[in-house]
Design an enzyme around this catalytic site. Structure first.
Site, PDB file in Angstrom:
ATOM      1  N   HIS A 520     -32.396  64.342 -16.517  1.00 61.22           N
ATOM      2  CA  HIS A 520     -33.523  64.123 -17.420  1.00 61.22           C
ATOM      3  C   HIS A 520     -34.818  64.304 -16.625  1.00 61.22           C
ATOM      4  O   HIS A 520     -35.458  63.346 -16.226  1.00 61.22           O
ATOM      5  CB  HIS A 520     -33.469  62.723 -18.034  1.00 61.22           C
TER       6      HIS A 520
HETATM    7  C1  LIG Z   1     -23.999  65.908 -17.020  1.00 60.53           C
HETATM    8  C2  LIG Z   1     -25.158  65.938 -17.968  1.00 60.53           C
HETATM    9  C3  LIG Z   1     -25.219  65.029 -19.007  1.00 60.53           C
HETATM   10  C4  LIG Z   1     -26.290  65.042 -19.901  1.00 60.53           C
HETATM   11  N1  LIG Z   1     -26.284  64.163 -20.937  1.00 60.53           N
HETATM   12  C5  LIG Z   1     -27.315  64.145 -21.806  1.00 60.53           C
HETATM   13  C6  LIG Z   1     -27.322  63.247 -22.909  1.00 60.53           C
HETATM   14  O1  LIG Z   1     -26.388  62.494 -23.130  1.00 60.53           O
HETATM   15  N2  LIG Z   1     -28.397  63.243 -23.726  1.00 60.53           N
HETATM   16  C7  LIG Z   1     -29.451  64.079 -23.551  1.00 60.53           C
HETATM   17  O2  LIG Z   1     -30.397  64.011 -24.328  1.00 60.53           O
HETATM   18  N3  LIG Z   1     -29.451  64.952 -22.520  1.00 60.53           N
HETATM   19  C8  LIG Z   1     -28.412  65.008 -21.657  1.00 60.53           C
HETATM   20  N4  LIG Z   1     -28.410  65.918 -20.632  1.00 60.53           N
HETATM   21  C9  LIG Z   1     -29.562  66.804 -20.492  1.00 60.53           C
HETATM   22  C10 LIG Z   1     -29.481  68.012 -21.417  1.00 60.53           C
HETATM   23  O3  LIG Z   1     -28.361  68.787 -21.091  1.00 60.53           O
HETATM   24  C11 LIG Z   1     -30.743  68.826 -21.287  1.00 60.53           C
HETATM   25  O4  LIG Z   1     -31.846  68.010 -21.671  1.00 60.53           O
HETATM   26  C12 LIG Z   1     -30.773  70.060 -22.186  1.00 60.53           C
HETATM   27  O5  LIG Z   1     -29.676  70.885 -21.971  1.00 60.53           O
HETATM   28  C13 LIG Z   1     -32.059  70.819 -21.938  1.00 60.53           C
HETATM   29  O6  LIG Z   1     -32.139  71.945 -22.753  1.00 60.53           O
HETATM   30  P1  LIG Z   1     -32.909  73.244 -22.250  1.00 60.53           P
HETATM   31  O7  LIG Z   1     -32.718  74.267 -23.295  1.00 60.53           O
HETATM   32  O8  LIG Z   1     -34.284  72.870 -21.876  1.00 60.53           O
HETATM   33  O9  LIG Z   1     -32.180  73.637 -20.894  1.00 60.53           O
HETATM   34  P2  LIG Z   1     -30.637  74.103 -20.678  1.00 60.53           P
HETATM   35  O10 LIG Z   1     -29.802  73.653 -21.811  1.00 60.53           O
HETATM   36  O11 LIG Z   1     -30.238  73.698 -19.342  1.00 60.53           O
HETATM   37  O12 LIG Z   1     -30.751  75.672 -20.732  1.00 60.53           O
HETATM   38  C14 LIG Z   1     -31.476  76.406 -19.784  1.00 60.53           C
HETATM   39  C15 LIG Z   1     -30.734  77.687 -19.510  1.00 60.53           C
HETATM   40  O13 LIG Z   1     -31.564  78.557 -18.774  1.00 60.53           O
HETATM   41  C16 LIG Z   1     -30.797  79.248 -17.823  1.00 60.53           C
HETATM   42  N5  LIG Z   1     -31.677  79.720 -16.744  1.00 60.53           N
HETATM   43  C17 LIG Z   1     -32.314  78.964 -15.826  1.00 60.53           C
HETATM   44  N6  LIG Z   1     -33.025  79.733 -15.005  1.00 60.53           N
HETATM   45  C18 LIG Z   1     -32.858  81.010 -15.414  1.00 60.53           C
HETATM   46  C19 LIG Z   1     -33.360  82.249 -14.952  1.00 60.53           C
HETATM   47  N7  LIG Z   1     -34.183  82.327 -13.900  1.00 60.53           N
HETATM   48  N8  LIG Z   1     -32.963  83.379 -15.598  1.00 60.53           N
HETATM   49  C20 LIG Z   1     -32.112  83.317 -16.657  1.00 60.53           C
HETATM   50  N9  LIG Z   1     -31.613  82.152 -17.131  1.00 60.53           N
HETATM   51  C21 LIG Z   1     -31.994  81.014 -16.527  1.00 60.53           C
HETATM   52  C22 LIG Z   1     -29.804  78.218 -17.355  1.00 60.53           C
HETATM   53  O14 LIG Z   1     -28.674  78.814 -16.753  1.00 60.53           O
HETATM   54  C23 LIG Z   1     -29.487  77.478 -18.658  1.00 60.53           C
HETATM   55  O15 LIG Z   1     -28.374  78.032 -19.300  1.00 60.53           O
HETATM   56  C24 LIG Z   1     -27.341  65.959 -19.732  1.00 60.53           C
HETATM   57  C25 LIG Z   1     -27.281  66.876 -18.692  1.00 60.53           C
HETATM   58  C26 LIG Z   1     -26.211  66.881 -17.818  1.00 60.53           C
HETATM   59  C27 LIG Z   1     -26.164  67.872 -16.718  1.00 60.53           C
END
Ligand SMILES: Cc1cc2nc3c(=O)[nH]c(=O)nc-3n(C[C@H](O)[C@H](O)[C@H](O)COP(=O)(O)OP(=O)(O)OC[C@H]3O[C@@H](n4cnc5c(N)ncnc54)[C@H](O)[C@@H]3O)c2cc1C
Lengths: 591, 293
Positions: A520
């Protein structure tokens, strides 16, 4: 370098935010050609998770689904006076890596933020006066209200099939739900999951001392559920291999079980997996495309009319810095915004307000469970309690969760005084593993002037680009907060649970990057109402580059005492709506 | 356009059926070929106990319905290194009335297999670019040294401590003396250790001499202890497919039923003991060393 055909929309990072925006634009604007770059592989329920996921060593410990640190990591120091070092292995947080992002392996605790949290500085200064906040805190209002976000929270919850119990329906309090939450326009789309024994003991203990516990909202589908896009989630088996694992039953709501298959079904979205963006190309007035390394490591440039950066907090910030977009934050001069307001959370395992309880006569079966399988109380979150006579601000949700504790990382904790090894340890794990419960405050991490991100001057990624450097520590405000909560809230609840042994802690030593705490991590490209104090507006649009949108927790001005993803989802829906309904017609900066 | 297709999401029932089919096919196809006769008598015996079956008549006797017995052996450690590690791991998790210890549970086989992957650290991928300058404790270990190298030096250190304090190698001294050495390492005593404390060549009668070990090399003792403990517990609790936790001994000790498809029927039965059959991922995949469920 090959020249690739121009596209309408280019999305960098195919996680929660990127997946939602791709799906909405593909559904609502059929004329668009959409390409998404994702650095990780495409893994789905079948053929990946269905057969190989019950393996704690491979996924829980060796972190197979996460960002490959051998290629790219962050560097870290507690303060400017130290020199940063790379996080060589996991690690406080575990960034996602692959189509679906980190939600492929999230727990699924899915909250809405409190209404006043979107005007946090105004709220606190109005209630307590302008001198109440510590001088070095840089918390600020978001530029968007809960009321504006409500329909998008609802859309996210319907699409992800969130299971819970409403506490406030259109202003009317509902028994059994969270009485502090903002008004909802409708009930959760699914009733709560079946909750394990340990959390119900917490629920009873919390109720006994006068709190109002409620089921923690969950993205673990309790039954087969078909969402408004026609995507179907399976029913959760409560197998206990959840956080860090893909779901074998297709029951964990993630982009891979919801928005991404829906987006692909339109035939208008192309995902390029194993494609690593390293620069947003721009001419100073608009973004022109993105340069990336393809699966074989070769440089490619993809041009586009609209670029959405949704690569999660750390990469969103690093890519803006690497691309020379916006002004890098300089804490000494107090100039620039990119990298500012890095925030985290107290609480998980090491530092924070934490309680462990053990019963001789109760079998809690901690191995069963689902990622979000618990009860919570919200009396001590944020400003839900009066801070007038306290010497700190902030708080957090307090929850007892039963996500399934596999034994390499989860055979403990053991009652105080248990040996770490040898026959005594063996006896202790035998006696207590299945007779314990754990509850904690997910403590707010306000923003401070001295906590920020910039580019590391020394360390580089596998392709030769500078790593992101994090400078972060807790302050006395959070130390007082966790101490107060541990002594005044967790202790009485622990006692009311009548355990044989208990261990309640409220310490917050210097932030340590080595043990896992939570993924987070927010801030760095924060939103606000003016370019003076923010990188993007409340739609995620970069000030001065109106065809570049940033989505995800990097836009949060500060972190709440809740898991963030519900709000990441709601904001992504709001951004997609603004693009589809207004930007595609009119362009320019959205008011 | 490359359009990866997601299958129609199935509900738990369909997934379960698919897994069962997979398992059945796996067990049939591989089991029919017969179990390979190996020296893996201990795992097989333990496995038979799991299933409540009679122990095999002779080591390696093919068992009806069982998948192939997997060959066990060391791919990274020398016999000397394995013997020292076995002795040390057994002190961290000793055999007693509660059940097998680290040695019987195959913990060193687990560690040995991990050492074959030189790139990984305990938590997986490891960033291996310099400079490798030590930092604050909150910044984590900064050494370039692989886990394999750390074990190699730490084993020499254990041997050296035993020789210099008690005049015999680590595997030969009494459990109480082994424990005393480990307890000191846990406290950071000595600060660093390695080949320098060796008095005689590691193995009696081995060719070579102490000079083969020069120049002296050392690692921090407390960090080695922590690493050893982490890997030992991991080997005791990781799925048996990784080489340790034989007979699911670690899981049986604490009551962790292993790789289960789920507990949908149990989660609401508060306080009740789970009575299902423990199973490994090997069972799920059809490499059943006994039949699950
Ligand atoms: C073990 C674990 C448990 C969690 N549990 C919770 C929970 O219970 N509740 C909650 O609210 N949140 C939880 N989270 C957090 C949640 O997963 C994230 O808040 C959420 O996925 C964020 O969404 P996002 O789209 O911002 O990023 P992400 O879902 O991480 O997506 C970002 C994507 O961008 C890609 N990327 C990054 N850099 C590059 C680049 N340079 N070029 C191309 N692609 C790239 C990554 O590979 C990834 O696939 C948890 C996380 C983990 C790891």
């Amino acid at each position: 370098m090959a020249t690739l055909p121009h596209v309408d929309v280019l999305i960098v990072g195919m996680g929660v935010a990127g997946g939602i925006i791709a799906n909405e634009l593909a559904k609502r604007s059929p004329g668009l050609k959409i390409v998404a770059l994702e650095r990780g592989p495409y893994r789905a329920t079948w053929p990946d998770f269905i057969q190989d996921h019950f393996d704690e060593w491979r996924f829980g410990v060796q972190s197979e689904l996460h960002q490959n640190l051998a290629n790219v990591t962050v560097t870290f120091r507690n303060k400017d006076a130290q020199s940063a070092r790379p996080m060589r292995q996991y690690g406080a947080f575990k960034p996602g890596n692959g189509v679906g992002g980190a939600a492929v392996h999230w727990n699924g605790v899915s909250w809405r933020y409190l209404p006043y949290f979107f005007e946090y500085r105004t709220h606190l200064e109005t209630r307590y006066g302008k001198t109440f906040l510590p001088e070095d805190t840089t918390i600020q209002d978001w530029g968007v209200s809960y009321e504006e976000l409500e329909p998008f929270y609802t859309q996210y919850e319907q699409t992800f099939g969130i299971a819970g119990k409403a506490g406030n329906l259109n202003g009317a309090l509902q028994p059994g739900g969270n009485p502090f939450e903002g008004p909802r326009s409708t009930e959760y789309p699914q009733p709560p999951v079946t909750i394990a024994y340990g959390p119900t003991l917490f629920r009873d203990g919390a109720a006994k001392v006068g709190h109002q516990p409620f089921p923690q909202p969950s993205a673990n589908s309790p039954a087969r559920y078909t969402n408004p896009d026609g995507q179907t989630l399976g029913a959760c088996n409560y197998c206990g291999f959840c956080a860090g694992y893909g779901c074998h039953a297709g029951a964990k709501a993630s982009p891979m079980t919801t928005v991404i298959p829906s987006a692909l079904a339109t035939g208008r979205v192309e995902i390029r997996q194993l494609s690593n963006a390293f620069r947003i190309d721009h001419d100073g007035k608009k973004a022109t495309g993105v340069s990336y390394y393809d699966a074989s490591g070769q440089e490619q440039t993809q041009t586009a009319d609209l670029v959405v950066l949704s690569a999660w907090t750390l990469e969103n910030t690093r890519l803006l810095l690497l691309s020379g977009i916006g002004e890098a934050y300089d804490p000494a001069a107090g100039t620039g915004n990119v990298g500012r307001n890095y925030t985290y959370q107290t609480g998980a395992v090491v530092g924070g307000a934490i309680a462990n309880v053990w019963w001789e006569d109760k079998l809690t079966n901690r191995f069963m469970g689902s990622g979000s399988n618990g009860y919570a109380i919200d009396e001590f979150n944020s400003d839900n309690f009066d801070h007038k006579d306290l010497d700190f601000f902030g708080g957090g949700s307090i929850a007892c969760n039963n996500p399934g504790s596999a034994p390499i990382l989860g055979s403990g904790p053991l009652p105080p005084g248990s040996p770490r090894w040898g026959a005594g340890w063996k006896q202790a794990v035998h006696d207590w593993y299945n007779r314990s419960a754990f509850f904690t405050m997910q403590g707010e991490s306000p923003a401070y002037r001295q906590n920020y991100m910039d580019l590391d001057p020394t360390y580089r990624d596998a392709w030769g680009n500078p790593l992101l450097r994090i400078t972060f520590n807790w302050t006395d405000n959070e130390r007082k907060m966790v101490r107060y909560i541990a002594d005044n809230v967790l202790q009485p609840i622990a006692d009311a649970m009548a355990p044989t042994h208990k261990d309640v802690r409220g310490d917050l030593p210097d932030f340590d990057i080595t043990p896992y705490q939570s993924t987070h991590v927010q801030g760095g490209t924060i939103m606000g109402t003016s370019p003076e104090t923010s990188v993007v507006n409340s739609h995620g649009q970069v000030w001065g580059l109106p065809n570049l949108f940033v989505a995800g927790g990097s836009t949060f001005p500060q972190n709440a005492g809740y898991n963030p993803t519900g709000t990441v989802g709601a904001l992504a829906y709001r951004t997609a709506d603004a693009i589809a309904s207004r930007w595609l017609k009119d362009g320019g900066m959205l008011g | 356009m490359d359009d990866p297709q997601t299958p129609t999401p199935a509900d738990a029932g369909e997934m379960r059926a698919l897994l069962h089919r997979r398992r059945f096919l796996g067990a049939g196809a591989l089991g029919a070929a017969g179990a390979v006769a190996t020296a893996a008598a201990i795992p097989l015996a333990l496995a038979q106990q799991d299933a409540g079956l009679a122990a095999p008549e002779a080591p390696g006797t093919p068992q009806p319905g069982a998948g192939p017995a997997l060959l066990r052996g060391y791919v990274s450690l020398s016999p000397f290194q394995a013997a020292v590690l076995e002795a040390a791991c057994e002190r961290l998790i000793p055999a007693d009335d509660l059940g097998p210890g680290a040695k019987e549970a195959g913990v060193v086989v687990f560690i040995d297999r991990q050492l074959a992957n030189e790139q990984a650290g305990f938590r997986g991928p490891y960033y291996r670019q310099g400079p490798f300058t030590p930092g604050e404790p909150t910044q984590g270990d900064q050494s370039i040294m692989t886990v394999r190298e750390r074990f190699r030096i730490g084993i020499l250190g254990l041997e050296g401590e035993a020789q210099s304090r008690f005049g015999q190698g680590f595997a030969a001294i009494s459990p109480a003396r082994q424990e005393a050495i480990l307890a000191d390492l846990e406290q950071g005593k000595p600060d660093t250790f390695g080949s320098a404390s060796l008095v005689t060549p590691p193995t009696e009668g081995a060719p070579g001499s102490l000079a083969d070990l020069a120049p002296p090399v050392a690692i921090p003792a407390r960090a080695f202890f922590t690493m050893l403990l982490s890997y030992t517990q991991a080997g005791f609790f990781a799925d048996p497919i990784h080489g340790g936790n034989l007979g699911m001994a670690g899981w049986r000790l604490i009551g962790f039923p292993g790789a289960q498809l789920g507990y949908a029927g149990w989660i609401g039965k508060h306080g009740e003991e789970f009575t299902g059959t423990y199973q490994s991922l090997a069972d799920v995949q059809g490499f059943a060393h006994h039949e699950g469920e």
